[in-house]
Design a protein around this motif. Sequence first.
Motif, mmCIF file in Angstrom:
data_model
loop_
_atom_site.group_PDB
_atom_site.id
_atom_site.type_symbol
_atom_site.label_atom_id
_atom_site.label_comp_id
_atom_site.label_asym_id
_atom_site.label_seq_id
_atom_site.Cartn_x
_atom_site.Cartn_y
_atom_site.Cartn_z
ATOM 1 N N ASN A 81 -4.938 33.588 83.243
ATOM 2 C CA ASN A 81 -4.008 34.356 82.425
ATOM 3 C C ASN A 81 -4.841 35.195 81.459
ATOM 4 N N THR A 82 -4.789 36.497 81.612
ATOM 5 C CA THR A 82 -5.595 37.402 80.791
ATOM 6 C C THR A 82 -4.908 37.657 79.457
ATOM 7 N N SER A 83 -4.747 36.575 78.702
ATOM 8 C CA SER A 83 -4.110 36.647 77.390
ATOM 9 C C SER A 83 -4.971 37.452 76.425
ATOM 10 N N THR A 84 -4.396 37.804 75.314
ATOM 11 C CA THR A 84 -5.124 38.528 74.283
ATOM 12 C C THR A 84 -6.342 37.719 73.826
ATOM 13 N N GLU A 85 -6.162 36.421 73.670
ATOM 14 C CA GLU A 85 -7.264 35.552 73.258
ATOM 15 C C GLU A 85 -8.388 35.569 74.295
ATOM 16 N N PHE A 86 -8.017 35.436 75.559
ATOM 17 C CA PHE A 86 -9.004 35.446 76.648
ATOM 18 C C PHE A 86 -9.764 36.766 76.680
ATOM 19 N N LEU A 87 -9.050 37.877 76.542
ATOM 20 C CA LEU A 87 -9.699 39.188 76.593
ATOM 21 C C LEU A 87 -10.616 39.419 75.396
ATOM 22 N N ALA A 88 -10.270 38.862 74.240
ATOM 23 C CA ALA A 88 -11.163 38.971 73.076
ATOM 24 C C ALA A 88 -12.506 38.308 73.385
ATOM 25 N N LYS A 89 -12.476 37.172 74.066
ATOM 26 C CA LYS A 89 -13.721 36.488 74.447
ATOM 27 C C LYS A 89 -14.492 37.307 75.481
ATOM 28 N N VAL A 90 -13.798 37.874 76.449
ATOM 29 C CA VAL A 90 -14.464 38.702 77.462
ATOM 30 C C VAL A 90 -15.224 39.837 76.790
ATOM 31 N N VAL A 91 -14.572 40.539 75.882
ATOM 32 C CA VAL A 91 -15.213 41.675 75.206
ATOM 33 C C VAL A 91 -16.399 41.193 74.373
ATOM 34 N N ALA A 92 -16.221 40.107 73.625
ATOM 35 C CA ALA A 92 -17.317 39.584 72.797
ATOM 36 C C ALA A 92 -18.515 39.178 73.652
ATOM 37 N N ASP A 93 -18.247 38.492 74.751
ATOM 38 C CA ASP A 93 -19.343 38.050 75.621
ATOM 39 C C ASP A 93 -20.066 39.238 76.251
ATOM 40 N N ARG A 94 -19.327 40.252 76.654
ATOM 41 C CA ARG A 94 -19.959 41.431 77.255
ATOM 42 C C ARG A 94 -20.773 42.211 76.228
ATOM 43 N N LEU A 95 -20.294 42.258 74.999
ATOM 44 C CA LEU A 95 -21.086 42.897 73.943
ATOM 45 C C LEU A 95 -22.352 42.085 73.668
ATOM 46 N N ALA A 96 -22.237 40.769 73.658
ATOM 47 C CA ALA A 96 -23.403 39.913 73.422
ATOM 48 C C ALA A 96 -24.459 40.134 74.505
ATOM 49 N N GLU A 97 -24.032 40.268 75.747
ATOM 50 C CA GLU A 97 -24.976 40.551 76.838
ATOM 51 C C GLU A 97 -25.733 41.843 76.562
ATOM 52 N N ARG A 98 -25.038 42.843 76.045
ATOM 53 C CA ARG A 98 -25.661 44.133 75.761
ATOM 54 C C ARG A 98 -26.626 44.031 74.572
ATOM 55 N N VAL A 99 -26.265 43.229 73.582
ATOM 56 C CA VAL A 99 -27.187 43.003 72.462
ATOM 57 C C VAL A 99 -28.474 42.384 72.995
ATOM 58 N N HIS A 100 -28.356 41.341 73.804
ATOM 59 C CA HIS A 100 -29.534 40.645 74.336
ATOM 60 C C HIS A 100 -30.360 41.538 75.256
ATOM 61 N N ALA A 101 -29.718 42.502 75.911
ATOM 62 C CA ALA A 101 -30.426 43.425 76.806
ATOM 63 C C ALA A 101 -31.086 44.574 76.048
ATOM 64 N N GLY A 102 -30.835 44.677 74.740
ATOM 65 C CA GLY A 102 -31.450 45.721 73.926
ATOM 66 C C GLY A 102 -30.656 47.006 73.827
ATOM 67 N N ALA A 103 -29.440 47.033 74.345
ATOM 68 C CA ALA A 103 -28.641 48.259 74.361
ATOM 69 C C ALA A 103 -28.184 48.709 72.977
ATOM 70 N N LEU A 104 -28.238 47.821 71.985
ATOM 71 C CA LEU A 104 -27.868 48.195 70.624
ATOM 72 C C LEU A 104 -29.096 48.398 69.746
ATOM 73 N N GLY A 113 -23.985 37.139 64.773
ATOM 74 C CA GLY A 113 -22.757 36.915 65.522
ATOM 75 C C GLY A 113 -21.910 38.151 65.673
ATOM 76 N N ILE A 114 -20.901 37.991 66.501
ATOM 77 C CA ILE A 114 -19.931 39.049 66.777
ATOM 78 C C ILE A 114 -18.542 38.432 66.677
ATOM 79 N N VAL A 115 -17.623 39.180 66.082
ATOM 80 C CA VAL A 115 -16.211 38.824 66.099
ATOM 81 C C VAL A 115 -15.475 39.986 66.747
ATOM 82 N N VAL A 116 -14.690 39.696 67.764
ATOM 83 C CA VAL A 116 -13.879 40.722 68.413
ATOM 84 C C VAL A 116 -12.416 40.384 68.179
ATOM 85 N N THR A 117 -11.677 41.354 67.660
ATOM 86 C CA THR A 117 -10.252 41.206 67.424
ATOM 87 C C THR A 117 -9.504 42.213 68.268
#
Length: 132
Positions: A81-104, A113-117
């Motif tokens: 179920n792609t709830s709002t809560e679930f999608l907030a985690k998806v976005v946060a995790d994908r941003l974290a991957e980009r931080v670790h890859a050096g994209a930021l 840390g990151i908070v996605v709302t």
Amino acid sequence: MFSITVRDHFMVAHSFRGEVFGPAQALHGATYVVDATFRRTDLDDDGIVVDIGLATAQLGEVLGELNYRNLDDEPAFAGVNTSTEFLAKVVADRLAERVHAGALGAGARGLAGIVVTLNESHVASASYERTL
């Protein structure tokens, strides 16, 4: 703790399984306004939390992967179920991957840390907070 927040939006179609969702069990659309907050205890050598331009661009790219999609058809979300809560985690995790890859940028490696709302309306939102 220092923080900066960047904002964007995306639109999806999806449906939910479970009586708790009532009419949202049927296919419907949602438009989310997304706030991504980047946090750190100390400013970097340039006196910033993270480059706002890079943070904005990376948020836009992450959301672009979801925008105008029927999430029911996305293999990564099969059986979920792609709830709002679930999608907030998806976005946060994908941003974290980009931080670790050096994209930021190199300075982003000092982020704590990151908070996605995801704001689904003017009266309802859901957030996910993670460490880096």
